[in-house]
Design a protein around this motif. Sequence first.
Motif, PDB file in Angstrom:
ATOM      1  N   TYR A 157      -5.364 -14.412  39.086  1.00 11.41           N
ATOM      2  CA  TYR A 157      -3.537 -14.823  39.531  1.00 11.41           C
ATOM      3  C   TYR A 157      -3.307 -15.873  38.929  1.00 11.41           C
ATOM      4  CZ  TYR A 157      -4.613 -11.846  44.093  1.00 11.41           C
ATOM      5  OH  TYR A 157      -4.295 -10.500  44.703  1.00 11.41           O
TER       6      TYR A 157
ATOM      7  N   VAL B  95       3.166 -14.387  38.667  1.00  4.96           N
ATOM      8  CA  VAL B  95       3.622 -14.538  39.698  1.00  4.96           C
ATOM      9  C   VAL B  95       3.744 -13.492  39.964  1.00  4.96           C
ATOM     10  CG1 VAL B  95       4.813 -15.440  41.837  1.00  4.96           C
ATOM     11  CG2 VAL B  95       4.055 -17.279  39.776  1.00  4.96           C
ATOM     12  N   ASN B  96       3.709 -12.758  41.611  1.00  2.76           N
ATOM     13  CA  ASN B  96       3.708 -11.038  41.542  1.00  2.76           C
ATOM     14  C   ASN B  96       3.174 -10.441  41.134  1.00  2.76           C
ATOM     15  OD1 ASN B  96       5.128 -11.766  44.301  1.00  2.76           O
ATOM     16  ND2 ASN B  96       7.026 -12.511  43.316  1.00  2.76           N
TER      17      ASN B  96
ATOM     18  N   ARG C 265      -5.609  -7.154  37.309  1.00  2.67           N
ATOM     19  CA  ARG C 265      -6.556  -6.519  37.506  1.00  2.67           C
ATOM     20  C   ARG C 265      -7.590  -5.826  36.663  1.00  2.67           C
ATOM     21  NH1 ARG C 265      -5.497  -1.643  40.505  1.00  2.67           N
ATOM     22  NH2 ARG C 265      -3.732  -3.048  42.240  1.00  2.67           N
TER      23      ARG C 265
ATOM     24  N   PRO D 110      -0.091 -10.045  39.155  1.00  2.00           N
ATOM     25  CA  PRO D 110      -1.569 -10.253  38.616  1.00  2.00           C
ATOM     26  C   PRO D 110      -2.266  -9.133  37.949  1.00  2.00           C
ATOM     27  CG  PRO D 110      -1.791  -8.992  41.002  1.00  2.00           C
ATOM     28  CD  PRO D 110      -0.398 -10.009  40.754  1.00  2.00           C
TER      29      PRO D 110
ATOM     30  N   TRP E  13       6.165 -18.184  35.867  1.00  2.00           N
ATOM     31  CA  TRP E  13       5.302 -18.547  35.250  1.00  2.00           C
ATOM     32  C   TRP E  13       4.105 -17.743  34.385  1.00  2.00           C
ATOM     33  CZ3 TRP E  13       6.106 -20.959  40.338  1.00  2.00           C
ATOM     34  CH2 TRP E  13       7.002 -22.356  40.097  1.00  2.00           C
TER      35      TRP E  13
ATOM     36  N   ASP F 175      11.973 -18.266  36.577  1.00  2.00           N
ATOM     37  CA  ASP F 175      11.652 -17.039  36.547  1.00  2.00           C
ATOM     38  C   ASP F 175      10.605 -17.253  37.454  1.00  2.00           C
ATOM     39  OD1 ASP F 175      13.157 -14.450  37.228  1.00  2.00           O
ATOM     40  OD2 ASP F 175      11.790 -13.672  35.859  1.00  2.00           O
TER      41      ASP F 175
END
Lengths: 277, 385
Positions: free
Chosen positions: B222, B210-211, B215, B213, B189, B187
């Motif tokens: 990422y 993933v998708n 900030r 990140p 990492w 699904d």
Amino acid sequence: MEQLQLPLLWFMLAAYIGSFMIYAFSFWSGNKKMQKLATKIVYIGLLLNALGLLIRSALIGGLPLNNGFEFGLSFVFAVVVAYSIVEKKFDLGAVGIFVMPVAVVISCWLVSIDLTIQPVMPALRSYWLAVHVSAAVIAYGSFAISFAVSIAYLLKDKKEVDFQSRINTELPALKVLDEISYKLIFVGLPFLTIMLVTGAVWAEYAWGAFWSWDPKETWALITWLVYAAYLHTRFLKGFKGKRAAWLSVLGFIAVIFTFFGVSYLLPGMHSYLVPAA
Amino acid sequence: MLKFLSSLKLAVILIAAIAVISVLATIYPEADAFNSWSFRILVMAFFLNLSLCTAKLLPGLWKQLHRTAADVPEQGPYIAYAADETAVQAWLQENHYKVSRQQEQHQVKLLAQKGKLGLCAPHLLHISMLIILIGALFTTFHTQGYVMGQVGQIRPFPDELKRAYGPDSQVEILDFQTVYDEAQAIDNWVTRFNLYVDGQLVAENAETKVNSPYRYGSMMIYQNSYDYRHLIEVKGSANEEENTTYGLPDNQPSKIAGQTVVVANVEGKVYLQISDHINEPRGQFVQPGDVLTLDESGATVEFLDTAAYSILELKTRQGTFIVFAGFLLATIASLMFFSGRYQELRIILDNKRSRIWCYSKSPVIVEELQTKLAEQWPETQQEVS
């Protein structure tokens, strides 16, 4: 339920081939009743297409937009829906003979590829997918019809002097074909813009770069540029009619290359779209 | 010259040129055309053309949007026919026109408009493209680098980012997990980490996946990828510096204490091979804790474990916000296209003779008005224009 997919696809393909043949027959015979029958068969194909999408959705537990097969199934659905709308709105049954081959070719490809459900890669597990791919499906569907109408335009334009020609008598006036093609591109281009924008935003979150000159995104941009050129040249004198029709054809070639050509010939970050034959 | 630079003709030429170069660039990627000066000059020329074109068209657009009935000219290619104002106003209302009215001595002027959003859409799209291109220019100044580390390791920022965040900026990898869904498919990492900027802990137990990140200010972290490393420990080497722990990539030879060491995953088991390039390579399947002799001096190598290695991408976002603002504007402009085409009707009603003069850029609308008036209000009769 997984086993239902392939038979359903074959029936859908049969309906689209059948409608094409009846459209062709009605075109050459001038039989309007046959044309109506062909349109009814298109609706049957559309129903099977919708059922195929629903089954796939149930199997994967989400929108069927994750890979080449699912996109193709949605694409052909969009093409036929767009055609049905245009046919009803402009009474354009005679154009069916040019639209249905597009649906048939994509459907032939669909029955030839692997339908097995593969796990979706993590980068694709995002809400952006639905917006990005849906926008692409609508844009490409509109462009497909515009392409078919433009082909009709170019053929009619060639035959216009021959008043006995079926093409001349069956197809609407050149001006009408030109206007419909333009309107479809006018609908498709904003969706293509949304597709590019949402894809770029998603890429920024998933891959860390909103634009990477990946072959798929570059070709999507090329497609956008061709249709942008189409709209801009309409404002220039002499770019209506034949020249515009050629640009529409060129645009759809770019669409097809973006979908098939890039997937098979130019590997990149979108390579997961390539389904096994 | 300025006229040509801001012309639609040049715009079409540049669009075609960019499209052709893009086609060639995807066919011959080795040419790296997108980073060539000729392509950059082309994009700059496009930017200039679009800026000038937009600047040229915006005043006209402003005038068009703020036009009132007072601006309806007395002379023009009007079509005249009999009608009364009530009938005309009713038709305009029915067709969702916004009407501006001006009463003059012997006549009434009407300016009917609809689809103003549609009129603005292409201009807004052009502006959004300019913003995207400006933002894209700024993004060329971004800094980017990778941090690779196993769980428990503290890794320094890449050199490119150290300059901006200080030499003591580090990432401490707390955890790295592969998350599976209900069907046991991957699904996501996920890496959890502590972030130190110039020695100060600024983010504790932060998460990136993933998708999604992480900030920190203008920096994004990422989850770029992951890998596995085989951990081995060398002991007893004459060179003290060599007595340490190594993380070896799978199936790749590494030079350690004068020997070539390869650790490979073979069908779920770990195989460790040592070669001195003189004798036959020695090797065996190993488990954590197994020790092999490294060389004749008595140095040994112990296989510790195979550990996941998280690879994070750190990137500063100069210009990305500008690009995103452009994207937002482009989306709004695209949606505005669907609000309908701009339509404008200029009408002068001569009250004395119950006659109107009507003009629109689209003759179809005038025809439509004439037909509807004749159908719905029989007293309205068409006159010879």
